[in-house]
Design an enzyme around this catalytic site. Sequence first.
Site, PDB file in Angstrom:
ATOM      1  N   SER A   1     -56.501 -16.497  38.971  1.00  0.00           N
ATOM      2  CA  SER A   1     -55.765 -17.767  38.821  1.00  0.00           C
ATOM      3  C   SER A   1     -54.619 -17.571  39.718  1.00  0.00           C
ATOM      4  CB  SER A   1     -55.070 -18.051  37.323  1.00  0.00           C
ATOM      5  OG  SER A   1     -54.052 -18.928  37.645  1.00  0.00           O
TER       6      SER A   1
ATOM      7  N   ALA B   1     -44.299 -25.707  30.054  1.00  0.00           N
ATOM      8  CA  ALA B   1     -43.217 -26.820  30.012  1.00  0.00           C
ATOM      9  C   ALA B   1     -43.406 -27.996  28.895  1.00  0.00           C
ATOM     10  CB  ALA B   1     -43.289 -27.517  31.347  1.00  0.00           C
TER      11      ALA B   1
ATOM     12  N   ASP C   1     -53.719 -32.228  22.390  1.00  0.00           N
ATOM     13  CA  ASP C   1     -53.580 -31.761  23.850  1.00  0.00           C
ATOM     14  C   ASP C   1     -54.842 -31.834  24.311  1.00  0.00           C
ATOM     15  OD1 ASP C   1     -50.999 -31.369  23.239  1.00  0.00           O
ATOM     16  OD2 ASP C   1     -51.024 -29.281  23.330  1.00  0.00           O
TER      17      ASP C   1
END
Length: 377
Positions: A62, A118, A167
């Site tokens: 990543s 966040a 989500d």
Amino acid sequence: MKEAFRRIYGAHPEGVWAAPGRVNLIGEHTDYNDGFALPIAIPQHTQVAARKRQDDRLRLHSAQGNGPVLDLRVSQLIPGVVTTWAAYPAGVVWALREAGHRLGGADLHIDSTVPVGAGLSSSAALECAVAFAYNDLYDLNLSAPALALICQRAENGFAGVPCGAMDQLASACCTAGAALHLDIRAGAHEQVPFAPEAQGLSLLVVDTRVKHDLGDGAYAALRTGCERAARLLGLEALRDLAPADLPRAARALPAHLLPLVRHVVKENARVANAVSHLRAGHLAALGPILTDGHASLRDDFRISCAESDLVVDTALAHGALGARMTGGGFGGSVIVLAEEGRAEGIGIAITTAFRTAGYQVPHLFPITPAAGAGRIS
Ligand code: ADP
Ligand code: MG
């Protein structure tokens, strides 16, 4: 993405998949109570360039992971063995195998524009991008909602986060120009047209850039509290309680559980109310619903914090139609709905208020409802 993949793995990827972050307009902490939510996908997303392997190796890299390529074995994935960020992508492969799919390895390179940690669900974006990639690489033919539930299983069972499914369903199933009306118990979702810019409105995200540590244990405690209240009331889930039942619930419950129940019941009603307004084309009417939702999270669920409250209060004082914290709580991001002409002034007022309070300068950006996960090349 493709060039970065080639540099890392020395071969071309088979394709690139993307999955967005989300903000939830209303319906917070309702998903694990079998209730309703109304998220939108945001333009920020996570991409995965991927190539199927003929062996058992799962190689992960990543751009946000700040480390070398991780080299795992698909057949050896068991909960607890991967404790870094790689638990999210590895967990997806684990959950697919748990669901009975025969899978081998892959090389994956990940890069994201979703701010991490966040409250905008970078974790679900990462899971969904990987799940959609694996679905195509291994011809699994799973639907978007089925992949979302695999991702939730990965986050619960492999990464160890006891989240509901909102989500992942948002990242997998949203469409551009619409909010996603989720009925978690029914396993149903509906697209509700939502284009604030067409009505001269702006939706701002304010990332407070704080994450209070309290969050991790508190989320699990709130979930347990809600489940306990449902049991005491003889219900399968708090979804089964209507606002008119609250006085009865107040008599039957210990005092500390009542505010949790009140939030969930009224929050489900707020989702229904918001959906009616959106269907009638009255987008500005969403404002007071957002603000009520914030008050409920602050006073009943007690998961707001000084920074998020300051954003909401400042936005309202400068003419916003409504504002609320979004996501699990204890920091993260706030959404603000405002007339377009006022958005800039509201942004400046929030930044100034943060400076005055001695807080880190928040990160502000406007969003429009974006598309859900899929293959992009
Ligand atoms: P949120 O989902 O609100 O951003 P979470 O704490 O649920 O916050 O998930 C953040 C975690 O997800 C990070 O700490 C990291 O482990 C993982 N993560 C998310 N996006 C990436 C990425 N692009 N690369 C590596 N890890 C990521
Ligand atoms: Mg998350």
